[in-house]
Design an enzyme around this catalytic site. Structure first.
Site, PDB file in Angstrom:
ATOM      1  N   GLY A 134       3.198  -3.623  -8.550  1.00  5.40           N
ATOM      2  CA  GLY A 134       2.172  -4.538  -9.027  1.00  5.40           C
ATOM      3  C   GLY A 134       2.427  -5.929  -8.465  1.00  5.40           C
ATOM      4  O   GLY A 134       1.892  -6.300  -7.432  1.00  5.40           O
ATOM      5  N   SER A 230       5.855  -0.052  -3.459  1.00  6.26           N
ATOM      6  CA  SER A 230       5.184  -1.340  -3.499  1.00  6.26           C
ATOM      7  C   SER A 230       6.128  -2.435  -3.987  1.00  6.26           C
ATOM      8  O   SER A 230       7.176  -2.671  -3.382  1.00  6.26           O
ATOM      9  CB  SER A 230       3.935  -1.233  -4.373  1.00  6.26           C
ATOM     10  N   TYR A 231       5.805  -3.098  -5.099  1.00  4.06           N
ATOM     11  CA  TYR A 231       6.668  -4.157  -5.601  1.00  4.06           C
ATOM     12  C   TYR A 231       7.979  -3.599  -6.167  1.00  4.06           C
ATOM     13  O   TYR A 231       8.884  -4.368  -6.501  1.00  4.06           O
ATOM     14  CB  TYR A 231       5.941  -4.984  -6.663  1.00  4.06           C
ATOM     15  N   ASP A 414      -1.529   2.730   5.266  1.00  2.00           N
ATOM     16  CA  ASP A 414      -1.522   1.580   4.362  1.00  2.00           C
ATOM     17  C   ASP A 414      -1.504   0.311   5.205  1.00  2.00           C
ATOM     18  O   ASP A 414      -0.552   0.060   5.940  1.00  2.00           O
ATOM     19  CB  ASP A 414      -0.292   1.636   3.459  1.00  2.00           C
ATOM     20  N   HIS A 466      -0.898   3.917   0.616  1.00  2.00           N
ATOM     21  CA  HIS A 466       0.109   3.191  -0.147  1.00  2.00           C
ATOM     22  C   HIS A 466       0.748   4.076  -1.223  1.00  2.00           C
ATOM     23  O   HIS A 466       1.953   4.009  -1.453  1.00  2.00           O
ATOM     24  CB  HIS A 466      -0.557   1.974  -0.796  1.00  2.00           C
TER      25      HIS A 466
END
Length: 497
Positions: A134, A230-231, A414, A466
């Site tokens: 996020g 991701s994060y 991605d 992603h």
């Protein structure tokens, strides 16, 4: 019963669900918001491996870690069956659990988890933690319900279908919604949603693990791996560093951390930004003029950006058009297409899955089965992020020196956190190549490409966006199986000469 430093308070106080801040954002929106608020600033701190990452990795907690009594909580967290769950064939049944673990008994912070054991030989298989990014997005909604969990949600938003390529085929998988305010996780203190960041997320995740292992003592000595996307390029290395630091204290619970694997990881802002724009141009998504203007006017080495640089970056944003940058070849969600519930295949990811999952997790009977508190569940929450280092590379360098297994992988469609960015960051680590670039084999097809460095493996997943396990579940399972076994993904048989 264990106590650490002080008597744990409020063991038996009733949970209160207050101050939750849901929003309509998704994982894409939250990461974009973080990236863009910093990308379009004209001045930035110098970019080098000596940049101070944060004290998140080696700091002493502001309060001692409380290991609370967990008697009877495992049995209370067991899920009999999820609403709409399909009937499982003999040999496919597995135990699943869900509930809360308190990480701050004074503030009333409680993190929600969902845990699925392996149907076969669960007692001998490792424990894998999954973290979505996020920041501020749900590992349960994304990871468990759309990616690598045992079930996915049909288009009716009420029933589930089996994910044949779930990761609990090869491990016991724990999904954690972190920090408080994300998904079903919560706090009784409103300020916890306004003052959260990398440091407290790592701290609370560690506290969660120590208490969860007390609740599930059979996993205390099990091989443990951290995975995510991701994060989680921030979350996973920071949590790993926290665990290794705490393991050095003989008075703390030792977690048998063996390695981390991160997909499409956001690990360095300047490499991430440069890699994104280079990916867009090499995939014909922006013009030669824009690409040249970005490279001429943007100083990605220092992070400083001129006004002209920002004009060209904005132009690139406009040129992309209305596509999903997290999978540049995927269709957009069209709710008018009328997908039939009985025809939802796991190998053909439905771009409207977010809508189905959100509807499902807001059903009262689903919340009851999950032992979750009443709330308006959303994928991502508007938590305030107050600390996020520009680069995680110094911490990654220290993890490599520690000797734990470290993999990074990238879905190759991605555009927002592309493999290009990851490769730029890996290059700056200056690691010797041990096993050169080659294709890897998934069911007789090229599943992607892999290269082995000293202390780090990088792999791509062909045809994945992603959310790698969403778009290529079979290939993702092949890749994670290799990671857990500590060996490269399978090679193709040698061709006869």
């Amino acid at each position: 019963m264990k106590f650490s430093g002080f008597t744990c308070l409020l063991f038996f106080c009733s949970y209160q669900l207050t101050f939750l801040l849901p929003c309509n954002a998704n994982q894409i929106d939250n990461l974009n918001r973080l990236i863009k608020t910093r990308r379009f600033k004209t001045n930035r701190s110098p970019h080098s491996l000596s940049f101070a990452v944060s004290d998140v990795e080696d700091h002493e907690f502001s309060s001692p870690v409380c290991v609370a009594p967990q008697d009877g909580l495992k049995e209370a967290d067991k899920i009999d069956t999820l609403p709409g769950q399909p009937k499982l064939n003999p040999g496919e049944e597995f135990n699943q659990y869900a509930g809360y673990v308190r990480v701050d008994h004074v503030a009333g912070r409680a993190l929600f988890y969902y845990f699925v054991e392996s149907p076969q030989n669960s007692s001998t298989k490792p424990l894998v933690l999954w973290l979505n990014g996020g920041p501020g997005c749900s590992s349960f909604g994304y990871g468990a319900m759309e990616e690598l969990g045992p079930f996915r949600v049909n288009s009716d938003g009420k029933t589930l279908f089996r994910n044949d390529h779930a990761w609990n085929n090869v491990a016991n998988v724990l999904f954690l919604e972190s920090p408080a305010g994300v998904g079903f996780s919560y706090s009784n203190n409103k300020s916890d949603y306004e003052n959260v960041g990398d440091k407290r997320t790592a701290e609370d995740s560690y506290k969660f693990l120590v208490n969860w292992l007390e609740r599930f003592p059979e996993y205390r000595d099990r091989d443990f791996f951290i995975t995510g996307e991701s994060y989680a390029g921030h979350y996973a290395p920071q949590l790993a560093r926290t665990i290794l630091s705490k393991n050095n204290s003989t008075k703390k619970t030792k977690i048998n951390l063996k390695g981390i694997a991160i997909g499409n990881p956001w690990i360095d802002e300047n490499d991430g930004t440069l890699g994104e724009y280079d990916y867009l141009w090499t995939h014909d998504l922006n013009s030669d003029e824009t690409h040249a203007g970005i490279h001429k006017n943007c100083d990605f080495a220092s992070g400083n950006k001129s006004e002209t640089c920002i004009i060209y970056m904005n132009k690139s944003e406009d040129e992309i058009g209305d596509i999903d940058p997290y999978n540049i070849y995927a269709p957009k969600c069209d709710m008018s297409s009328g997908t039939k519930v009985s025809e939802t295949p796991v190998n053909s990811f439905d771009p409207c899955s977010d809508k189905y999952v959100e509807a499902y997790l807001n059903l009262a009977e689903v919340r009851a089965a999950l032992h979750a508190k009443p709330t308006n569940w959303t994928f991502c929450s508007d938590v305030g992020w107050i600390d996020a280092p520009i680069t995680i590379l110094p911490g990654i360098k220290r993890l490599i020196a520690s000797g734990i297994r470290l993999w990074m992988y990238s879905g190759d469609t991605d555009a927002n956190v592309p493999g290009t960015s990851t490769r730029y960051s890996i290059k700056r680590l200056k690691l010797p190549i041990k096993k050169p670039w080659r294709p890897w084999n998934s069911d007789g097809e090229v599943g992607g490409y892999v290269i082995g460095y000293r202390g780090l493996t990088f792999a791509t997943v062909r045809g994945a966006g992603h959310l790698v396990p969403s778009y290529q579940p079979r290939r993702a399972l092949t890749l994670i199986s290799s990671f857990l076994q500590g060996k490269p993904p399978p090679a193709f048989p040698a061709k006869p000469r």
